[in-house]
Design a protein around this motif. Structure first.
Motif, PDB file in Angstrom:
ATOM      1  N   TYR A  67      -5.827   0.942  -0.778  1.00 55.40           N
ATOM      2  CA  TYR A  67      -5.586   2.047   0.159  1.00 55.40           C
ATOM      3  C   TYR A  67      -6.498   3.232  -0.156  1.00 55.40           C
ATOM      4  N   GLN A  68      -6.634   3.556  -1.423  1.00 57.50           N
ATOM      5  CA  GLN A  68      -7.532   4.650  -1.828  1.00 57.50           C
ATOM      6  C   GLN A  68      -8.985   4.296  -1.538  1.00 57.50           C
ATOM      7  N   GLN A 110      -9.661   4.866   2.090  1.00 56.07           N
ATOM      8  CA  GLN A 110      -9.743   6.290   2.416  1.00 56.07           C
ATOM      9  C   GLN A 110     -11.129   6.862   2.137  1.00 56.07           C
ATOM     10  N   MET A 142       0.813  -1.216   0.000  1.00 52.91           N
ATOM     11  CA  MET A 142       0.000   0.000   0.000  1.00 52.91           C
ATOM     12  C   MET A 142       0.847   1.267   0.000  1.00 52.91           C
ATOM     13  N   ALA A 162       3.606   5.986  -6.984  1.00 53.62           N
ATOM     14  CA  ALA A 162       2.466   6.253  -7.880  1.00 53.62           C
ATOM     15  C   ALA A 162       2.237   5.092  -8.848  1.00 53.62           C
ATOM     16  N   GLU A 177       3.482   1.531  -3.112  1.00 56.42           N
ATOM     17  CA  GLU A 177       2.815   1.807  -4.382  1.00 56.42           C
ATOM     18  C   GLU A 177       2.280   3.225  -4.422  1.00 56.42           C
ATOM     19  N   ASP A 178       1.896   3.763  -3.283  1.00 55.91           N
ATOM     20  CA  ASP A 178       1.442   5.148  -3.227  1.00 55.91           C
ATOM     21  C   ASP A 178       2.615   6.110  -3.408  1.00 55.91           C
ATOM     22  N   ARG A 224      -2.242   0.006  -3.739  1.00 53.72           N
ATOM     23  CA  ARG A 224      -2.603   1.432  -3.781  1.00 53.72           C
ATOM     24  C   ARG A 224      -4.101   1.610  -3.999  1.00 53.72           C
ATOM     25  N   ASN A 240      -0.205   2.069  -9.826  1.00 53.29           N
ATOM     26  CA  ASN A 240      -1.600   1.670  -9.622  1.00 53.29           C
ATOM     27  C   ASN A 240      -1.731   0.164  -9.462  1.00 53.29           C
TER      28      ASN A 240
END
Length: 327
Positions: free
Chosen positions: A283-284, A287, A267, A274, A270-271, A280, A276
């Motif tokens: 994780y998005q 959020q 998570m 950047a 990869e964030d 990630r 995808n």
């Protein structure tokens, strides 16, 4: 053997059921859900009323937060999951299974290469450090291992980006492809993956190396090792034929986490880079409160963890013939 596997599968089904209930209730009890976060700005500017928000929540099945309502929502998700329908992602407006399958392969690519190099580097270094205990190799590898273990992955990632991407300009800063690239370019993709893979390898190599060193030292003190040396066998044959195989028995335990690690993504990393990947994306989704995607991702990882644990137990018998599965 078959009885043992069936018993473990039944236990795993119960565990997965409990995990799904816990995850769903936790997600539903988060103070603000997907609708609240999506329409917070419009609500603050009075562009939409509370009644409109409540009606939208009803469309997403988020309107009833009572205990009975939570069980109804869970049963709706569970009954769909049994038929292979993990629901529609709130954020992506696509089936959850599609979102997972579209983004897990880039994570798998990074994970598989990182794990291969991790084992190729860490295990030989661990054995070398153990056979040269308190020597220069042992102290050097121990220091490097502690550095790798101590550095947070995100800090190491930013450090590598600062030195090799921003400072030296050897590698791209973020993403998986150059901005002017048309079509699929394998070399460009691999070049973008170098820093993420190096970050994973450095962060995980220390623990595996120390684990290998400790196990090797324990085996080296066994009576049969001294007997093998007394028979005149070369040190190389003693280490890699008699010691190494028994050293692998505890290391097999670590294999249980490999399968979910391969497909689960990373998570934070990869964030930072950047990328995808599925880590990630999950994780998005967390959020914004995308319950179907978070549920689908976590159950996907849970199933992989169960499979990894079962394969790890079976592998014990292949590594050490002395281990037998009781009926």
């Amino acid at each position: 053997m078959v009885k043992y596997i069936l018993k473990r599968v039944l236990y795993s089904i119960v565990i997965l059921l409990l995990v799904s209930i816990l995850l769903y209730f936790i997600m539903r009890m988060i103070p603000s859900d997907f609708v609240d976060k999506s329409f917070a700005a419009q609500l603050q500017q009075q562009l939409i009323s509370l009644e409109d928000v409540q009606r939208i929540k009803a469309l997403y099945g988020l309107d009833d937060s009572s205990f009975i309502g939570l069980w109804k929502g869970y049963w709706k998700w569970f009954s769909g999951a049994l038929s292979g329908d993990l629901g529609l992602s709130f954020k992506h407006n696509e089936p959850v299974a599609t979102v997972i399958s579209d983004h897990m392969w880039i994570s798998f690519g990074i994970g598989i290469f990182a794990y291969i190099f991790q084992f190729l580097i860490a295990i030989p270094l661990g054995v070398k450090a153990a056979t040269n205990q308190y020597g220069a190799v042992d102290y050097t590898t121990s220091v490097l291992a502690m550095i790798g273990i101590s550095l947070p992955s995100f800090f190491l990632a930013y450090l590598l980006l600062r030195v090799f991407a921003v400072g030296l300009g050897w590698f791209p800063l973020q993403g998986t492809a150059a901005g002017d690239t048309t079509g699929f370019d394998l070399w460009d993709l691999l070049w973008h993956m170098v820093l993420p893979m190096v970050t994973v390898i450095i962060g995980s190599i220390g623990g595996l190396m120390r684990h290998t060193r400790t196990n090797t030292l324990e085996v080296l003190n066994q009576d049969y090792v001294r007997t093998a040396r007394a028979k005149g066998l070369s040190e190389r044959k003693v280490v890699y034929k008699h010691v190494f195989r028994n050293t692998m028995v505890p290391i097999v335990t670590m294999m249980a986490g490999i399968i979910p690690g391969l497909f689960g993504g990373m998570m934070i990393l990869e964030d930072v880079f950047a990328i995808n990947g599925i880590g990630r994306i999950a994780y998005q989704a967390l959020q914004v409160g995308d319950i179907p995607l978070v549920m689908g991702y976590n159950m996907f990882i849970s199933i992989l963890s169960v499979i990894g644990t079962l394969l790890s137990d079976i592998t014990y018998m292949l590594v050490d013939p002395r281990i037998k599965i009781s009926k």
